[in-house]
Every structure is written in structure tokens, then in C-alpha cells.
Design an enzyme around this catalytic site. Structure first.
Site, PDB file in Angstrom:
ATOM      1  N   ASP A  10       0.877  -1.169   0.000  1.00 48.78           N
ATOM      2  CA  ASP A  10       0.000   0.000   0.000  1.00 48.78           C
ATOM      3  C   ASP A  10       0.914   1.219   0.000  1.00 48.78           C
ATOM      4  OD1 ASP A  10      -2.370   1.590   0.303  1.00 48.78           O
ATOM      5  OD2 ASP A  10      -1.924   1.793   2.437  1.00 48.78           O
ATOM      6  N   SER A  11       0.313   2.392  -0.056  1.00 47.51           N
ATOM      7  CA  SER A  11       1.117   3.609   0.023  1.00 47.51           C
ATOM      8  C   SER A  11       1.631   3.845   1.443  1.00 47.51           C
ATOM      9  CB  SER A  11       0.269   4.805  -0.407  1.00 47.51           C
ATOM     10  OG  SER A  11      -0.862   4.893   0.435  1.00 47.51           O
ATOM     11  N   CYS A  73      -4.357  -1.705  -1.779  1.00 50.01           N
ATOM     12  CA  CYS A  73      -4.489  -0.287  -2.088  1.00 50.01           C
ATOM     13  C   CYS A  73      -5.558  -0.154  -3.172  1.00 50.01           C
ATOM     14  CB  CYS A  73      -3.145   0.228  -2.585  1.00 50.01           C
ATOM     15  SG  CYS A  73      -3.222   1.881  -3.278  1.00 50.01           S
ATOM     16  N   GLU A 151      -2.066   8.675   8.461  1.00 50.45           N
ATOM     17  CA  GLU A 151      -0.612   8.433   8.453  1.00 50.45           C
ATOM     18  C   GLU A 151       0.087   9.210   9.562  1.00 50.45           C
ATOM     19  OE1 GLU A 151       1.534   6.434   6.609  1.00 50.45           O
ATOM     20  OE2 GLU A 151      -0.234   5.517   5.705  1.00 50.45           O
ATOM     21  N   CYS A 183     -10.902   2.974   0.441  1.00 50.17           N
ATOM     22  CA  CYS A 183      -9.472   3.249   0.611  1.00 50.17           C
ATOM     23  C   CYS A 183      -9.091   2.451   1.842  1.00 50.17           C
ATOM     24  CB  CYS A 183      -9.227   4.739   0.849  1.00 50.17           C
ATOM     25  SG  CYS A 183      -7.544   5.102   1.423  1.00 50.17           S
ATOM     26  N   HIS A 185      -7.035   2.842   4.043  1.00 51.38           N
ATOM     27  CA  HIS A 185      -6.775   3.602   5.264  1.00 51.38           C
ATOM     28  C   HIS A 185      -8.060   3.825   6.080  1.00 51.38           C
ATOM     29  CE1 HIS A 185      -2.940   4.665   3.355  1.00 51.38           C
ATOM     30  NE2 HIS A 185      -2.545   5.154   4.512  1.00 51.38           N
TER      31      HIS A 185
HETATM   32  N1  DGL Z   1      -4.663   3.204   0.958  1.00 53.10           N
HETATM   33  C1  DGL Z   1      -4.699   3.491  -0.430  1.00 53.10           C
HETATM   34  C2  DGL Z   1      -6.027   3.204  -1.049  1.00 53.10           C
HETATM   35  O1  DGL Z   1      -6.628   2.214  -0.677  1.00 53.10           O
HETATM   36  C3  DGL Z   1      -3.979   4.731  -0.905  1.00 53.10           C
HETATM   37  C4  DGL Z   1      -4.220   5.993  -0.185  1.00 53.10           C
HETATM   38  C5  DGL Z   1      -3.308   7.109  -0.676  1.00 53.10           C
HETATM   39  O2  DGL Z   1      -2.101   6.968  -0.583  1.00 53.10           O
HETATM   40  O3  DGL Z   1      -3.841   8.112  -1.165  1.00 53.10           O
HETATM   41  O4  DGL Z   1      -6.489   3.867  -1.923  1.00 53.10           O
END
Ligand code: DGL
Length: 270
Positions: A10-11, A73, A151, A183, A185
Site C-alpha cells: 500500500d502507500s 491499495c 498516516e 481506501c 486507510h
Molecule cells: N490506501 C490506499 C487506497 O486504498 C492509498 C491511499 C493514498 O495513498 O492516497 O487507496
């Protein structure tokens, strides 16, 4: 091959919400988790940039002899997955198809989606859902700012609450009966979103459906590890201590992460 690791990326810390589901279903696997914290947020990048990042990550996983890679992600699942999924000699998994499949069994007709700007721009969720369930309405909302809050370990603040209200209330006003956490996150804010919606059953978390898909596929290919104990190694492309700190609130077992730089790879590897 069975004992080879599973790559998951993931990011940043968002993919830990997927890792939790995977380790719950397949505790005896060896996972290599990569958080691309040097290039976060993915949601504000172009498809071209994301493709280069993802290719670089997949090349690294290839060098680690993985048996599968999980895109934990949504942004890369929505923008890059289709163009790269057949380029490797291991399966690559996306969050979107298993979720669309699950939604076809859900009675709700009005589906809200909270996601990053890039995911919403791609309309990948609407396309995947309507392909199997043409009568369903999908309301997509881009939520800039939420990833940065998570984050920086501020999921439990009034700043987070303000943004959640801003993004969730309009979906409720449109009549959304279910809301997809589009997302990885956002499950960090799951409780807050449920409270704002005043509905404990409203959320759909794609992580669960992706994990089931991965387990099912590995089982059918006879690739489930026979080991007695699994492991997770964590890597972050920058600020590993912050990654560990932010990740711990969701994944308490995370104790250390190694720093690993993965450069942009633009050539197509067949
Ligand atoms: N967690 C990621 C997603 O599911 C990326 C979030 C990001 O870095 O903008 O989209």
C-alpha cells in the site's frame, strides 16, 4: 513454492487493514508488507506515476520469489491493476472485483463509496459494480485529507471528525444504504464513520472480501503454506518509525519496519 512469501503493499499503513484479514484467514503464511510512505498519498498521483511505482514494487517482489501479490491499495487497484495483472508469473490481487461480487448479493440498491481522488476519477468501482448489478446506484465521494490524517496518527481527533462529517453526511442525504470503505486507510476511521451515520451495519470493508478471494485462490492452486507458524516482515520507503507508530493503533503486533527504497521502473516486463 508453497512456502514462498506473499507480497502485500500500500502507500502506507492502510494496507495493514488487509493484512489483518489475511493473517486472520491464513496465519501460517510468510508476508512481506511494503508501505510506500516516501510517495504517499497515491490518491493524488497520476495513473502514469502510479504504474511506475507499482511496477517497481512488483519487480522487487519478483526478486523475493513471492507466490502472490496483494494490492492492499484501492487506488492502484482502480488505476493500474487492469494494465499489469497478467505481466507476472504470480497472481496479483485487486480489491475491487471481490467487493463488486459481494455487493451483488447485498440487497441495498444505493451504495456510497468513500475513496481517494484517483479512485473516484477512475470510476472503477461504479463500473465493476454496475457490470454485475446494473440496477444499483453508486455515489462516489473523493475524500482528500483523510489519508494524511491517518498516516500522522491523528485518526482520533476533531480534525478527523470534521472531515468525516463533511464526506459522509452528503452520502446519507443521497440515501446511501451501504458505504464502501474504498481506501484501505479508512477502516482506521470505521467507528467514527458508523457513529456519524448512526448505523453499525452500514460499512462494507473490501479487505475482508479480498482476503477471502486470496485464500480461495491459493487453496485451489494448492499454494497454502504447510508451515506451522507464519511471519510478517514490514518495509517502508521512508520514515519507518512513523509508519510503525501510526500502524500500531490498528495492527498492534507491528514492532519494527525496515527502510527500503524502490525506484521507479518504467519498462514493461513480460
Ligand atoms: N490506501 C490506499 C487506497 O486504498 C492509498 C491511499 C493514498 O495513498 O492516497 O487507496
Amino acid at each position: 513454492m508453497k512456502e514462498n512469501p506473499i507480497g502485500i503493499f500500500d502507500s502506507g499503513v492502510g494496507g495493514l487493514t488487509v493484512l489483518k484479514e489475511l493473517t486472520g484467514l491464513m496465519p501460517n503464511e510468510n508476508y512481506l508488507y511494503f508501505g510506500d510512505t516516501a510517495r504517499i498519498p497515491y490518491g493524488e498521483k497520476t495513473t502514469e506515476q502510479l504504474t511506475a511505482y507499482v511496477r517497481g514494487i512488483l519487480e522487487w517482489y519478483k526478486s523475493q520469489n513471492v507466490k502472490a501479490v496483494v494490492m492492499a491499495c484501492n487506488t492502484s487497484s482502480a488505476t493500474v491493476y487492469e494494465s499489469i495483472k497478467d505481466d507476472y508469473n504470480f497472481p496479483v490481487f485487486s480489491l475491487i472485483e471481490p467487493t463488486a461480487e459481494y455487493i451483488s448479493y447485498v440487497s441495498a440498491e444505493k451504495i456510497g463509496l468513500l475513496a481517494t481522488t484517483a479512485t473516484v476519477t477512475s470510476k472503477a468501482y461504479t463500473k465493476a459494480i454496475r457490470k454485475i448489478s446494473p440496477s444499483k446506484e453508486v455515489y462516489e465521494t473523493a475524500c482528500p485529507g483523510l489519508v494524511e490524517i491517518i498516516e500522522s496518527n491523528k485518526a482520533d481527533t476533531s480534525e478527523a471528525k470534521k472531515l468525516v462529517i463533511k464526506y459522509v453526511v452528503p452520502l446519507l442525504q443521497k440515501g446511501a444504504e451501504k458505504i464502501i470503505l474504498g481506501c484501505t486507510h479508512y477502516p482506521f476511521l470505521g467507528r467514527m464513520i458508523q457513529d456519524v451515520a448512526n448505523d453499525k451495519e452500514i460499512l462494507i470493508d473490501p479487505a475482508k472480501h479480498l482476503a477471502e478471494k486470496v485464500a480461495e485462490t491459493l487453496m485451489h492452486s494448492d499454494l497454502i503454506s504447510d508451515g506451522e507458524k507464519g511471519s510478517v516482515r514490514f518495509y517502508a520507503s521512508s520514515n519507518a518509525p512513523m509508519f510503525v507508530e501510526a500502524g500500531r493503533s490498528f495492527y498492534p503486533d507491528i514492532n519494527e519496519a525496515m527502510e527500503l527504497e524502490i525506484g521507479e521502473v518504467t519498462k514493461v516486463i513480460k
